[in-house]
Design a protein around this motif. Structure first.
Motif: not given
Length: 340
Positions: A53-55, A59-60, A74-75, A110-114
């Motif tokens: 979560x922190x990573x 990065x975002x 990652x999102x 889910x966030x990554x793929x979307x």
């Protein structure tokens, strides 16, 4: 061209994704393409799910106008390479768990793929799973098989080195390489080779916390004198080069580099259909599941027929030559160029 930021939270010199990333970056640098690797710099004592979560947050938050090619969930990726597969599919093989790390991965996945502009799957298996579990448009997913470096080697010299180090005779060698033995099928590997009643030696190379279980299991199967547990090794090429047959009865693998590497060193490879790398093999070398013991008779036949063994070993190397890091990097760069 804009600088490419490759995202990978953890780094281990024995990891398949890390070796792949190193090869890819070397290729891109030869093309004068500027690259960087973004790793986590978080306290080791933190739980893995909090690190994830922190990573992601870090990065975002720092992305701004940087171009992210992520190998982790990652999102905010521009391109995501799903080299770790689909976690929701993996959990189907493992069974449901309330471990917060799994729940975190599912959320980030889910966030990554979307959110990714493009997804690179390293096998048809993974592309189909992404579509099945997350309803992603197939046009958004590009299948690019892994690539490896084809190396020169001397099989006889490598055999002699292992014979000297492990004090073994000139016997056929069966190999397993992988860290995290449970998922990758080390137990099933031991069960398979326990049914081979021909002289051989086997090597299990890789990192495993519960190594004593596997050593004890080898004793229980009465093959402990034939099996060597080496732990992680930086000189894995010697083991590949010295070996004759590589068995990888994994429970779930998007596309294991070890299959390609073993083939490139003239090993006859057997792996499961749950491994995306099985897509490049002929069906007689594909196990239906990790406990598909029908391969035992095939292995015994090969070990008893030197001429056919050598012939198929050469065929395996020729297949591996079609999957070089250069070809992989070229196709990957074509995808990057669409968005950078």
């Amino acid at each position: 061209m804009k600088k490419i930021s490759f995202i990978r939270q953890k780094y281990t010199p024995f990891g398949g994704a890390e070796r792949y990333l190193e090869r890819l970056i070397n290729y891109l640098k030869d093309k004068n393409i500027e690259c960087e690797i973004v790793h986590a710099n978080l306290p080791k004592w933190l739980p893995s799910w909090i690190k994830a979560i922190l990573f992601n947050y870090k990065v975002c938050k720092n992305k701004k106008n940087r171009f992210y090619f992520s190998l982790d969930r990652i999102s905010c990726p521009d391109i995501y390479r799903a080299g770790d597969g689909v976690h929701k599919a993996f959990l189907k093989t493992k069974g449901f768990s309330l471990n917060p790390l799994h729940l975190t991965y599912l959320y980030l996945e889910k966030k990554t793929f979307n959110n990714a502009k493009k997804i690179i799957a390293n096998s048809i298996l993974i592309k189909e799973e992404i579509i099945k579990y997350y309803k992603i448009d197939p046009k958004k997913i590009e299948v690019i098989y892994n690539g490896i470096e084809i190396k020169d080697f001397d099989k006889e010299k490598a055999k002699k080195e292992l014979q000297k180090e492990f004090k073994i005779d000139d016997e056929k060698i069966i190999l397993f390489i992988g860290s995290g033995f449970k998922r990758k099928g080390a137990k099933e590997f031991l069960e398979i080779i326990s049914q081979i009643d021909i002289d051989f030696k086997a090597f299990i190379v890789g990192k495993e916390k519960n190594i004593s279980f596997y050593k004890n299991y080898a004793k229980e199967l009465k093959i402990d004198k034939n099996v060597f547990f080496t732990g992680p090794r930086k000189d894995v090429d010697i083991f590949y080069a010295a070996s004759d047959i590589f068995i990888f009865p994994t429970h779930y693998e998007p596309f294991s580099n070890v299959v390609l590497e073993a083939m490139s060193f003239e090993n006859i490879v057997f792996t499961t259909k749950q491994n995306g790398a099985s897509e490049i093999l002929k069906k007689e070398y594909i196990m239906q599941n990790p406990k598909d013991f029908s391969i035992v008779s095939k292995i015994k036949t090969l070990l008893n027929d030197e001429e056919n063994l050598n012939k198929i070993q050469k065929e395996m190397k020729n297949i591996a030559k079609n999957y070089t890091i250069e070809k992989n990097a070229q196709k990957t760069l074509e995808v990057i160029n669409e968005f950078i």
